[in-house]
Scaffold this active site. Sequence first.
Site, PDB file in Angstrom:
ATOM      1  N   GLY A 280       0.782  -1.122  -0.101  1.00 29.65           N
ATOM      2  CA  GLY A 280       0.162  -0.051  -0.082  1.00 29.65           C
ATOM      3  C   GLY A 280       0.799   1.205  -0.021  1.00 29.65           C
ATOM      4  N   TYR A 281       0.176   2.315  -0.143  1.00 24.79           N
ATOM      5  CA  TYR A 281       0.892   3.758  -0.352  1.00 24.79           C
ATOM      6  C   TYR A 281       0.535   4.659   0.636  1.00 24.79           C
ATOM      7  CZ  TYR A 281       2.608   2.002  -4.817  1.00 24.79           C
ATOM      8  OH  TYR A 281       3.167   1.375  -5.589  1.00 24.79           O
TER       9      TYR A 281
END
Length: 155
Positions: free
Chosen positions: A29-30
């Site tokens: 994920g970012y």
Amino acid sequence: MAKEIERKFLVASDDWRQEVEDSSTIRQGYIASMSDRSVRVRILGQDRARLTIKIGRSLMSRDEFEYDIPVRDAEELLQAAFGTVIEKTRHCIRRDGYVWEVDVFSGAHQGLVVAEVEMQAEDEQPALPAWLGQEVTGDERYSNLVLATSGVEVA
């Protein structure tokens, strides 16, 4: 600092499966993103995690900084990720001095299969396996950041 130089392709057939040497599951994920940089957290399997910072506007070549972090920290960071947490299985294939990574996506991107090859220089021309389809290097729709943040406003 390392320089990430890679080409990306859609995969046209399952013929690559007979060449796989190893595989691992990935959740990523970012946690931060701007137009020319991103911060990603990735959990590999059950026991390894990395924090990655990528800087640069080119989708073929960017500066990349990677650090091992505790899995527990990565789990917490994934909870803070914006957009979709990407789930995929990465299959590694070694051929002609290159490592091809075939990512088979699950979850929100079920059915997407892409292959990447990392190179030492942008002008390298690795032999392209017959199982590759259309090249999508530079096509932002296939960047992991865009896949994770489609529909999410990113600065």
